[in-house]
Design an enzyme around this catalytic site. Structure first.
Site, PDB file in Angstrom:
ATOM      1  N   LYS A  71       0.847  -1.214   0.000  1.00 46.72           N
ATOM      2  CA  LYS A  71       0.000   0.000   0.000  1.00 46.72           C
ATOM      3  C   LYS A  71       0.876   1.256   0.000  1.00 46.72           C
ATOM      4  O   LYS A  71       0.757   2.140   0.853  1.00 46.72           O
ATOM      5  CB  LYS A  71      -0.975  -0.008   1.165  1.00 46.72           C
ATOM      6  CG  LYS A  71      -1.973  -1.166   1.060  1.00 46.72           C
ATOM      7  CD  LYS A  71      -3.164  -1.014   1.965  1.00 46.72           C
ATOM      8  CE  LYS A  71      -4.114  -2.162   1.785  1.00 46.72           C
ATOM      9  NZ  LYS A  71      -3.578  -3.477   2.204  1.00 46.72           N
ATOM     10  N   ASP A  88       3.702   7.334  -0.804  1.00 41.51           N
ATOM     11  CA  ASP A  88       4.736   8.294  -0.410  1.00 41.51           C
ATOM     12  C   ASP A  88       5.050   9.252  -1.557  1.00 41.51           C
ATOM     13  O   ASP A  88       4.388   9.233  -2.605  1.00 41.51           O
ATOM     14  CB  ASP A  88       5.982   7.508   0.042  1.00 41.51           C
ATOM     15  CG  ASP A  88       6.644   8.153   1.242  1.00 41.51           C
ATOM     16  OD1 ASP A  88       6.912   9.370   1.176  1.00 41.51           O
ATOM     17  OD2 ASP A  88       6.891   7.448   2.248  1.00 41.51           O
ATOM     18  N   ASN A  97       9.901   9.822  -5.124  1.00 37.45           N
ATOM     19  CA  ASN A  97      11.221   9.195  -4.963  1.00 37.45           C
ATOM     20  C   ASN A  97      11.165   7.992  -4.030  1.00 37.45           C
ATOM     21  O   ASN A  97      11.787   6.959  -4.291  1.00 37.45           O
ATOM     22  CB  ASN A  97      12.251  10.212  -4.460  1.00 37.45           C
ATOM     23  CG  ASN A  97      13.645   9.603  -4.435  1.00 37.45           C
ATOM     24  OD1 ASN A  97      14.139   9.151  -5.473  1.00 37.45           O
ATOM     25  ND2 ASN A  97      14.256   9.547  -3.269  1.00 37.45           N
ATOM     26  N   ASN A 102     -19.018 -12.268   0.230  1.00 37.65           N
ATOM     27  CA  ASN A 102     -19.471 -13.518  -0.380  1.00 37.65           C
ATOM     28  C   ASN A 102     -18.923 -13.587  -1.807  1.00 37.65           C
ATOM     29  O   ASN A 102     -19.038 -12.624  -2.568  1.00 37.65           O
ATOM     30  CB  ASN A 102     -21.009 -13.481  -0.356  1.00 37.65           C
ATOM     31  CG  ASN A 102     -21.636 -14.567  -1.182  1.00 37.65           C
ATOM     32  OD1 ASN A 102     -21.648 -14.488  -2.414  1.00 37.65           O
ATOM     33  ND2 ASN A 102     -22.157 -15.560  -0.502  1.00 37.65           N
TER      34      ASN A 102
HETATM   35  P1  BMP Z   1      -8.530 -11.712   5.116  1.00 40.75           P
HETATM   36  O1  BMP Z   1      -9.201 -12.568   4.029  1.00 40.75           O
HETATM   37  O2  BMP Z   1      -7.787 -12.519   6.135  1.00 40.75           O
HETATM   38  O3  BMP Z   1      -9.484 -10.726   5.732  1.00 40.75           O
HETATM   39  O4  BMP Z   1      -7.369 -10.858   4.409  1.00 40.75           O
HETATM   40  C1  BMP Z   1      -7.637  -9.820   3.517  1.00 40.75           C
HETATM   41  C2  BMP Z   1      -6.348  -9.255   2.976  1.00 40.75           C
HETATM   42  O5  BMP Z   1      -6.635  -8.197   2.076  1.00 40.75           O
HETATM   43  C3  BMP Z   1      -5.398  -8.668   4.030  1.00 40.75           C
HETATM   44  O6  BMP Z   1      -4.068  -8.886   3.571  1.00 40.75           O
HETATM   45  C4  BMP Z   1      -5.718  -7.169   4.003  1.00 40.75           C
HETATM   46  O7  BMP Z   1      -4.595  -6.393   4.373  1.00 40.75           O
HETATM   47  C5  BMP Z   1      -6.059  -6.963   2.525  1.00 40.75           C
HETATM   48  N1  BMP Z   1      -7.021  -5.869   2.266  1.00 40.75           N
HETATM   49  C6  BMP Z   1      -8.260  -5.844   2.863  1.00 40.75           C
HETATM   50  O8  BMP Z   1      -8.645  -6.745   3.604  1.00 40.75           O
HETATM   51  N2  BMP Z   1      -9.117  -4.809   2.567  1.00 40.75           N
HETATM   52  C7  BMP Z   1      -8.784  -3.793   1.745  1.00 40.75           C
HETATM   53  O9  BMP Z   1      -9.597  -2.895   1.536  1.00 40.75           O
HETATM   54  C8  BMP Z   1      -7.529  -3.813   1.136  1.00 40.75           C
HETATM   55  C9  BMP Z   1      -6.662  -4.867   1.409  1.00 40.75           C
HETATM   56  O10 BMP Z   1      -5.491  -4.894   0.817  1.00 40.75           O
END
Ligand code: BMP
Length: 210
Positions: free
Chosen positions: A60, A63, A66, A171
């Protein structure tokens, strides 16, 4: 039928993460690695897992241009096929990632999946920035299929990858109908008693005929 599941490998024990990656790789399209694993295992885990399956580094990135460039160089040199970045620092920061290696996948976060996760995200502007800089795709939440549908209308045929299926309550069928191309599943796979079986199940549920 190719799998449309991306495994979010947030397992923090490096040995177990590698075991899960080995088991699950045949049933997923890609493996997404985030800070929890890299901070325990080091960036070399990206290289190791890239030997099994394409890796998206979900850092994510958000920044100045650079610093975005330096992060992207490290990620792509480690072998990742793609990277996830935030849109809010603006198009120059995103272009800096593209300029490192245009052949790599760049995904832009449009809005987030957690409760109130959309509070500070401007869906229209972020979709327009993703199109402007030539992103591969965007990240949109499986927990709010209505947002996926809106994003689909705005980004045309850019890839939509959707986290939030399983542990966060999303889902897979609704996510598919709303217009996502891939679901991102973490705990629903890596915490399951049988991660490869779980990955296969999600993959069958989210089947798109190619
Ligand atoms: P999980 O299925 O265990 O909830 O994991 C979801 C993954 O997706 C995590 O790595 C989280 O950081 C990422 N993620 C998220 O859940 N929601 C977002 O809006 C963006 C994400 O990158």
């Amino acid at each position: 039928m190719a799998s449309r599941v991306v495994l979010a490998l947030d397992e923090t024990d490096p040995a177990r993460a590698l075991d899960v990656a080995r088991e699950v790789a045949p049933f997923v399209a890609k493996i997404k690695i985030n800070y929890p694993l890299v901070l325990t295992a080091g960036i070399n885990i990206v290289t190791e897992i890239s030997k099994l399956c394409p890796v998206i580094c979900d850092f994510k990135v958000a920044d100045i241009p650079n610093t975005n460039r330096l992060i992207s160089e490290a990620v792509f040199n480690a072998g990742a096929s793609g990277i996830i970045a935030h849109a809010f620092p603006g198009s120059e920061s995103l272009k800096a990632i593209k300029d490192v290696d245009n052949s790599k996948d760049l995904y832009v976060v449009i809005t987030m999946s957690h409760p109130k996760g959309g509070e500070f995200f401007d869906i229209e502007r972020f979709c327009s920035i993703a199109l402007e800089i030539g992103a591969t795709g965007v990240v949109a939440p499986a927990t709010r299929p209505e947002d996926i549908a809106k994003v689909r209308e705005l980004v045309g045929n850019l890839e939509i990858i959707s986290p939030g299926v399983g542990a966060q309550g999303g889902n897979s069928q609704e996510t598919l109908r709303a217009g996502a191309d891939f679901i991102i599943v973490g705990r629903g796979i890596y915490l399951s008693d049988n991660p490869s079986e779980a990955a296969e199940k999600y993959s069958l549920e989210f089947g798109i005929d190619d």
